[in-house]
Design a protein around this motif. Structure first.
Motif, PDB file in Angstrom:
ATOM      1  N   LYS A  82       0.340  20.517   1.926  1.00 41.43           N
ATOM      2  CA  LYS A  82       1.305  20.534   3.023  1.00 41.43           C
ATOM      3  C   LYS A  82       1.415  19.195   3.762  1.00 41.43           C
ATOM      4  CE  LYS A  82       1.084  25.516   3.764  1.00 41.43           C
ATOM      5  NZ  LYS A  82       0.994  26.613   4.754  1.00 41.43           N
ATOM      6  N   ASP A  83       0.643  18.204   3.317  1.00 40.79           N
ATOM      7  CA  ASP A  83       0.755  16.874   3.918  1.00 40.79           C
ATOM      8  C   ASP A  83       1.886  16.090   3.263  1.00 40.79           C
ATOM      9  OD1 ASP A  83      -1.304  17.318   5.610  1.00 40.79           O
ATOM     10  OD2 ASP A  83      -2.669  15.833   4.749  1.00 40.79           O
ATOM     11  N   VAL A  84       2.449  15.171   4.027  1.00 44.19           N
ATOM     12  CA  VAL A  84       3.394  14.196   3.482  1.00 44.19           C
ATOM     13  C   VAL A  84       2.685  12.856   3.475  1.00 44.19           C
ATOM     14  CG1 VAL A  84       5.589  13.014   3.789  1.00 44.19           C
ATOM     15  CG2 VAL A  84       5.400  15.455   4.337  1.00 44.19           C
ATOM     16  N   THR A  85       2.551  12.269   2.300  1.00 43.68           N
ATOM     17  CA  THR A  85       1.935  10.954   2.153  1.00 43.68           C
ATOM     18  C   THR A  85       3.018   9.958   1.773  1.00 43.68           C
ATOM     19  OG1 THR A  85      -0.203  11.843   1.458  1.00 43.68           O
ATOM     20  CG2 THR A  85       0.281   9.572   0.838  1.00 43.68           C
ATOM     21  N   CYS A  86       3.163   8.905   2.554  1.00 43.28           N
ATOM     22  CA  CYS A  86       4.123   7.852   2.227  1.00 43.28           C
ATOM     23  C   CYS A  86       3.366   6.607   1.776  1.00 43.28           C
ATOM     24  CB  CYS A  86       5.003   7.519   3.429  1.00 43.28           C
ATOM     25  SG  CYS A  86       6.319   8.727   3.711  1.00 43.28           S
ATOM     26  N   ILE A  87       3.802   6.052   0.663  1.00 40.41           N
ATOM     27  CA  ILE A  87       3.219   4.831   0.123  1.00 40.41           C
ATOM     28  C   ILE A  87       4.214   3.711   0.364  1.00 40.41           C
ATOM     29  CG2 ILE A  87       2.252   3.706  -1.917  1.00 40.41           C
ATOM     30  CD1 ILE A  87       1.762   6.511  -3.077  1.00 40.41           C
ATOM     31  N   ILE A  88       3.812   2.730   1.156  1.00 32.91           N
ATOM     32  CA  ILE A  88       4.707   1.634   1.509  1.00 32.91           C
ATOM     33  C   ILE A  88       4.099   0.306   1.065  1.00 32.91           C
ATOM     34  CG2 ILE A  88       5.605   2.927   3.485  1.00 32.91           C
ATOM     35  CD1 ILE A  88       3.890   1.135   5.311  1.00 32.91           C
ATOM     36  N   GLY A  89       4.906  -0.735   1.118  1.00 36.22           N
ATOM     37  CA  GLY A  89       4.428  -2.052   0.740  1.00 36.22           C
ATOM     38  C   GLY A  89       5.537  -2.852   0.095  1.00 36.22           C
ATOM     39  N   PRO A  90       5.320  -4.156  -0.095  1.00 39.67           N
ATOM     40  CA  PRO A  90       6.359  -5.002  -0.680  1.00 39.67           C
ATOM     41  C   PRO A  90       6.649  -4.638  -2.132  1.00 39.67           C
ATOM     42  CG  PRO A  90       4.286  -6.191  -0.518  1.00 39.67           C
ATOM     43  CD  PRO A  90       4.096  -4.906   0.228  1.00 39.67           C
ATOM     44  N   SER A  91       7.788  -5.053  -2.619  1.00 39.09           N
ATOM     45  CA  SER A  91       8.139  -4.826  -4.023  1.00 39.09           C
ATOM     46  C   SER A  91       7.102  -5.503  -4.914  1.00 39.09           C
ATOM     47  CB  SER A  91       9.527  -5.404  -4.319  1.00 39.09           C
ATOM     48  OG  SER A  91      10.506  -4.738  -3.556  1.00 39.09           O
ATOM     49  N   GLY A  92       6.758  -4.835  -6.005  1.00 39.40           N
ATOM     50  CA  GLY A  92       5.796  -5.404  -6.936  1.00 39.40           C
ATOM     51  C   GLY A  92       4.344  -5.162  -6.563  1.00 39.40           C
ATOM     52  N   SER A  93       4.106  -4.322  -5.558  1.00 41.59           N
ATOM     53  CA  SER A  93       2.732  -4.107  -5.113  1.00 41.59           C
ATOM     54  C   SER A  93       2.022  -2.989  -5.875  1.00 41.59           C
ATOM     55  CB  SER A  93       2.701  -3.795  -3.608  1.00 41.59           C
ATOM     56  OG  SER A  93       3.480  -2.642  -3.319  1.00 41.59           O
ATOM     57  N   GLY A  94       2.738  -2.304  -6.766  1.00 44.17           N
ATOM     58  CA  GLY A  94       2.119  -1.264  -7.585  1.00 44.17           C
ATOM     59  C   GLY A  94       2.409   0.151  -7.148  1.00 44.17           C
ATOM     60  N   LYS A  95       3.312   0.328  -6.184  1.00 44.66           N
ATOM     61  CA  LYS A  95       3.575   1.660  -5.635  1.00 44.66           C
ATOM     62  C   LYS A  95       4.123   2.609  -6.702  1.00 44.66           C
ATOM     63  CE  LYS A  95       6.550   0.247  -2.587  1.00 44.66           C
ATOM     64  NZ  LYS A  95       6.654  -1.145  -3.090  1.00 44.66           N
ATOM     65  N   SER A  96       5.173   2.189  -7.376  1.00 41.61           N
ATOM     66  CA  SER A  96       5.783   3.064  -8.381  1.00 41.61           C
ATOM     67  C   SER A  96       4.872   3.239  -9.590  1.00 41.61           C
ATOM     68  CB  SER A  96       7.140   2.492  -8.819  1.00 41.61           C
ATOM     69  OG  SER A  96       8.082   2.588  -7.769  1.00 41.61           O
ATOM     70  N   THR A  97       4.128   2.202  -9.943  1.00 40.87           N
ATOM     71  CA  THR A  97       3.175   2.326 -11.045  1.00 40.87           C
ATOM     72  C   THR A  97       2.133   3.382 -10.729  1.00 40.87           C
ATOM     73  OG1 THR A  97       3.465  -0.002 -11.666  1.00 40.87           O
ATOM     74  CG2 THR A  97       1.487   1.100 -12.461  1.00 40.87           C
ATOM     75  N   LEU A  98       1.654   3.388  -9.495  1.00 40.31           N
ATOM     76  CA  LEU A  98       0.692   4.396  -9.060  1.00 40.31           C
ATOM     77  C   LEU A  98       1.281   5.796  -9.184  1.00 40.31           C
ATOM     78  CD1 LEU A  98      -1.851   5.453  -7.668  1.00 40.31           C
ATOM     79  CD2 LEU A  98      -0.873   4.734  -5.475  1.00 40.31           C
ATOM     80  N   LEU A  99       2.510   5.960  -8.728  1.00 39.81           N
ATOM     81  CA  LEU A  99       3.150   7.265  -8.783  1.00 39.81           C
ATOM     82  C   LEU A  99       3.348   7.714 -10.229  1.00 39.81           C
ATOM     83  CD1 LEU A  99       4.136   8.943  -6.304  1.00 39.81           C
ATOM     84  CD2 LEU A  99       6.454   8.336  -6.989  1.00 39.81           C
ATOM     85  N   ARG A 100       3.791   6.799 -11.084  1.00 47.06           N
ATOM     86  CA  ARG A 100       4.032   7.138 -12.487  1.00 47.06           C
ATOM     87  C   ARG A 100       2.722   7.453 -13.207  1.00 47.06           C
ATOM     88  NH1 ARG A 100       8.934   6.044 -14.618  1.00 47.06           N
ATOM     89  NH2 ARG A 100       8.049   5.622 -16.664  1.00 47.06           N
TER      90      ARG A 100
END
Length: 297
Positions: A82-100
């Motif tokens: 039930k938590d909402v976790t937001c991952i933020i940061g500059p482009s190229g920091s690995g956010k989408s890679t982490l999600l994938r």
């Protein structure tokens, strides 16, 4: 256990393979990856040997995709139901890679991903079944262009969940109503605006009734005037108690909706905490610098 969805990885080098976009995943607790230079791994691996404070041993390695090395290093965190976790940061920091990686769209050759205590990296685990527990909403919608809005929302239920046509239709209509797209059930994606497409994509993911919903920059492909309608749907889902992990550049949304915020930079978690902690009292210089641009805007 049942109180936490868990994700973790053990030390090891990656030889990632690309999988077609797929809807589904889980929640997070523990993850890692480091430099592609093997020599630089050695000291890090030695440092991991005596770690006993984690339910998951971190990953170390690199992903190779289209000759681009994407690294995640020493990543370790948890998300409660039930938590909402937001991952933020500059482009190229690995956010989408982490999600994938959480969704196995980037698949490490070794490591552990634990969901309700089960390591889904085990070869005996049914990965499609694991993915059915999680929904994923992509930047570019990934709708079936040859299907109507309604069919986009029923086909997965019928094929994967083995629901009857009547049950799938009823469920799809409920979620299309929820996102305000019920009047468009007979439209094809090409007849919709970007915001409408993304709302259909959200309804499609919800119709699969996942435990967790992952969002990979869901508004980045939208015109500015369409961003609000998608964010409003996501705010409603948050109020309804849906567990969400969101990679986003929408700082005001992250500040207002997230319970847990993770700031990434250079493939690492630079800082994490509550929304109030990160946005009002960041401790790391990189976080302060990044958020200063948001405040000025």
């Amino acid at each position: 256990g049942a109180d936490n969805y868990e994700l973790g990885f053990t030390a090891g080098r990656y030889a990632a393979r690309y999988l077609p976009p797929h809807a589904t995943i889980l929640e997070i607790w523990g993850m890692m990856a480091s430099s592609p230079a093997q020599e630089r791994h050695k000291g890090f691996q030695a440092a991991l040997k005596d770690r006993t404070d984690l339910a998951f041993r971190p990953i170390e390695g690199d992903w190779r995709y289209d000759v681009v090395v994407k690294c995640l290093k020493d990543i370790d965190f948890s998300v409660k139901p039930k938590d909402v976790t937001c991952i933020i940061g500059p482009s190229g920091s690995g956010k989408s890679t982490l999600l994938r990686c959480m969704n196995l769209l980037e698949t490490p050759s070794s490591g552990e991903i634990r969901y309700h205590g089960t390591n889904i990296m085990d070869k005996h685990v049914n990965v499609p079944e694991y993915r059915s527990k999680v929904g994923m909403v992509f930047q570019n919608f990934n709708l079936f262009n040859n299907m109507t809005v309604l069919k986009n929302c029923t086909v997965g239920q019928e094929k994967v969940l083995k629901k009857s046509k009547e049950e799938a239709h009823k469920n799809a209509m409920m979620y299309l109503e929820k996102v305000g797209m019920a009047p468009y059930i007979n439209a094809k994606p090409k007849q919709l605006s970007g915001g409408q497409k993304q709302r259909v994509a959200i309804a499609r993911a919800l119709a699969m009734e996942p435990e967790i919903l992952l969002f990979d920059e869901p508004t980045s492909a939208l015109d500015p005037q369409m961003v609000g309608e998608v964010l409003e749907v996501m705010r409603t889902l948050a109020k309804d108690g849906l567990t969400m992990i969101i990679v986003t550049h929408e700082m005001a949304f992250a500040r207002d909706v997230a319970k847990h915020v993770i700031f990434m930079g250079g493939g690492v978690i630079v800082e994490e905490g509550t929304s109030q902690q990160i946005f009002e009292d960041p401790q790391e210089e990189a976080t302060k610098e990044f958020l200063s641009r948001f405040r000025k805007a």
